[in-house]
Design an enzyme around this catalytic site. Sequence first.
Site, mmCIF file in Angstrom:
data_model
loop_
_atom_site.group_PDB
_atom_site.id
_atom_site.type_symbol
_atom_site.label_atom_id
_atom_site.label_comp_id
_atom_site.label_asym_id
_atom_site.label_seq_id
_atom_site.Cartn_x
_atom_site.Cartn_y
_atom_site.Cartn_z
ATOM 1 C CD GLU A 35 -0.757 0.187 3.464
ATOM 2 O OE1 GLU A 35 -2.794 1.200 3.672
ATOM 3 O OE2 GLU A 35 -1.498 0.488 4.497
ATOM 4 C CG ASP A 86 1.740 -4.386 2.389
ATOM 5 O OD1 ASP A 86 0.287 -3.402 1.974
ATOM 6 O OD2 ASP A 86 1.989 -3.295 2.386
#
Length: 213
Positions: A35, A86
């Site tokens: 991210e 993630d």
Amino acid sequence: MEGTPFITVEGPIGVGKTSLAKAISDHFQFTLLKEIVDENPFLGKFYENIEEWSFQTEMFFLCNRYKQLGDINGYYLSQNQPVVADYHIFKNLIFAKRTLNQDEYLKYYQIYQILTSDMPKPNVIIYLNASLDTLLDRIKLRGREVEKNISPLYLEQLSLDYEQAMLEFEAQHPEIPVIRFNGDELDFVKQQQDLSYILDTLSKHVFKRSPQL
């Protein structure tokens, strides 16, 4: 597990999502989706004044994660190439529900529903949790400038919000297994045996027919 493996790692700030996602990517040779955090121009201001900067911060994250998931679907998942991320995009609702006022949240939720209605869904979620002390220690250790003003009260509430959200997710999506690991008990960054335990557990879900992979 049916379909191309798409694994997401979730949990509150500082619990070790990116470290674990990278370890999974390296071990299984999966594409890693990380991210965007440091590129958010509103994040530092958000931690200083949550009420003032929450909507801008959440909209930036939502739009960027939408673009990332679209790209990962087009370039990898649709080509049968496994991915580990993630984050799960549903985390946007966890943060937005805590920080936005009611009118802002209703608008935000409508936009979220439109953007995510046809997004790829993970077929396994790893949920990491840990005590407040552990989270604060790990945040301090990684030393991100934008996180230096995080309130411990905010972080503690966020952990409670995550726990509630994961319970709701499991109830709403029984077809997606959620694997839970306690970050107070497992140090997968420093202890190889802890990482091996997590990877072995994950492998049983991902490679039911081929545990040697």
